[in-house]
Scaffold this motif. Structure first.
Motif: not given
Length: 325
Positions: A107-136
Motif C-alpha cells: 500500500p505504499a503508493a496508495l498511501w502516498q497518493g492519498a497523502l497528496g490529497v489529504y495531507g499528513e495530519a488528516q491522514m493520521a487522524r482519519a485513516y490510521g495505518t495501512l497494512l499490506p495483505v499477503a499476495a497469496d
C-alpha cells in the motif's frame, strides 16, 4: 449479545455497519451472512475494524466463518481497514479488482497518493495505518465472475467511472447492487418522504463521466430492487434515483466545463458545486437549514471539485465532454 447501534439489519442476510468515519451515517461497510458463512463488502478505515468484528460477535459468527473481504475499490474510506481486518480473519480471501490488487499487497503508493490529497495530519487522524495483505490471500476478479458464499452467488462487474479499479457486486438474493461510489451518495439527512437525494462523487483522481454513465446503465440493466451505497446505506426507488443521478452528473460536468479557465478553479468550482447541491436539495424538498446543508456537503463539494479539476486537466476527456454538451 445485542446488535450494536451502529449495525443496521437490512433483511436478506445483510447488515449495514456504520464505520464511524467523519460522522454518523456517512460511511457504510456491509456484512453478508449465508448458511453460517460471511463476507464483508468494504471495510471503512483501519479505525472501523473493531466495529466490523463486533458485528460478527453480536451475530454469533466466528471469525473463521468469514470467507471473503471484498473491496469495491481501494480508496481509503472503503478499503483502508482491509489489512487490519485480514489479520483478524485468518481464513478470509481479499477480493478486489485486478487494478487495485497491487495496492493492497503493497500500500505504499496508495498511501502516498492519498497523502497528496489529504495531507499528513488528516491522514493520521482519519485513516490510521495501512497494512499490506499477503499476495497469496488476494483474489483479483474477472469482469462478470461469480463467487459463492455458502451457495449464495455474488457477481462482480467491473464498473469504471469513479475509479478505473472499481467493481460493483450483484446479490441476486436481495436483487441489489453493492455500488461503492459508482451510484452516487445519498445521506439520510436529505431523505424526503422515503426518497433519496442523490448526487455523484467525483473525488480525485480518476473520474470519467462517460464511463460512469455507462456503468450506471449496466447496473440498471439488472433491474435492481435496491442499491447498497457506501455513502450511505440502502436506497430504493432505484429508477428515479438513477434518473436524478444522471441529471446531476450532467449538471456537475457542465459546472466543471463552465469554470475550467477560471482563476482559482478549486475555490470557484467548490462554490459552484455548493450552489448546485443546495439548489438541488431545496428543489427536492429538503427542509434543513441552509447552514446544516452547507455543513453536511462542504467537504464533498471541495473533494468533488478537486476530482473534476483532475478530469479537466486530461485534455482528451475535456474534448469528449465538450462534444456531449
Amino acid at each position: 449479545m445485542p446488535l450494536p447501534s451502529f449495525c443496521e439489519p437490512l433483511g436478506d442476510g445483510l447488515w449495514a455497519i456504520d464505520t464511524g468515519f467523519h460522522r454518523d451515517r456517512f460511511d457504510a461497510a456491509y456484512l453478508v451472512a449465508e448458511g453460517g458463512r460471511a463476507a464483508f463488502i468494504d471495510t471503512g478505515t483501519a479505525f472501523a475494524v473493531p466495529r466490523l468484528l463486533a458485528a460478527l460477535d453480536a451475530l454469533d459468527l466466528p471469525r473463521g466463518a468469514v470467507d471473503f473481504v471484498i473491496a469495491t475499490h481501494v480508496h481509503l474510506d472503503h478499503a483502508g481497514g482491509v489489512g487490519q481486518l485480514m489479520q483478524a480473519l485468518p481464513g478470509a480471501r481479499l477480493v478486489v479488482h485486478p487494478r487495485g490488487a497491487r495496492h493492497m499487497i503493497d500500500p505504499a503508493a496508495l498511501w502516498q497518493g492519498a497523502l497528496g490529497v489529504y495531507g499528513e495530519a488528516q491522514m493520521a487522524r482519519a485513516y490510521g495505518t495501512l497494512l499490506p495483505v499477503a499476495a497469496d490471500r488476494v483474489h483479483s476478479t474477472a469482469d462478470g465472475e461469480t463467487l459463492h458464499l455458502a451457495g449464495r452467488p455474488l457477481v462482480f462487474a467491473h464498473t469504471p467511472g469513479h475509479a478505473q479499479h472499481h467493481q460493483c457486486v450483484w446479490d441476486a438474493r436481495s436483487a441489489g447492487w453493492f455500488t461503492g461510489d459508482n451510484f452516487g451518495m445519498a445521506y439520510p439527512e436529505f431523505n424526503v418522504d422515503g426518497r433519496a437525494f442523490i448526487f455523484p462523487t467525483t473525488t480525485p483522481v480518476q473520474f470519467e463521466p462517460d464511463a460512469m454513465r455507462a456503468s450506471i446503465a449496466r447496473l440498471m440493466a439488472a433491474a435492481p430492487r435496491q442499491m447498497f451505497l457506501t455513502h450511505y446505506s440502502r436506497v430504493t426507488g432505484v429508477p428515479d434515483c438513477a434518473a436524478r443521478l444522471l441529471a446531476m452528473i450532467d449538471a456537475t460536468v457542465a459546472a466543471a466545463l463552465a469554470h475550467r479557465a477560471t482563476p482559482d478553479r478549486l475555490a470557484t468550482l467548490t462554490a459552484a458545486l455548493m450552489r448546485l447541491y443546495g439548489d438541488g436539495a431545496r428543489a427536492f424538498g429538503v427542509a434543513l437549514p441552509d447552514a446544516r446543508i452547507a455543513e453536511l456537503l462542504r467537504d464533498d463539494a471541495a473533494l468533488n471539485a478537486a476530482g473534476l479539476i483532475a478530469w479537466l486537466d486530461r485534455p482528451l476527456r475535456v474534448s469528449s465532454a465538450a462534444i456531449r454538451t
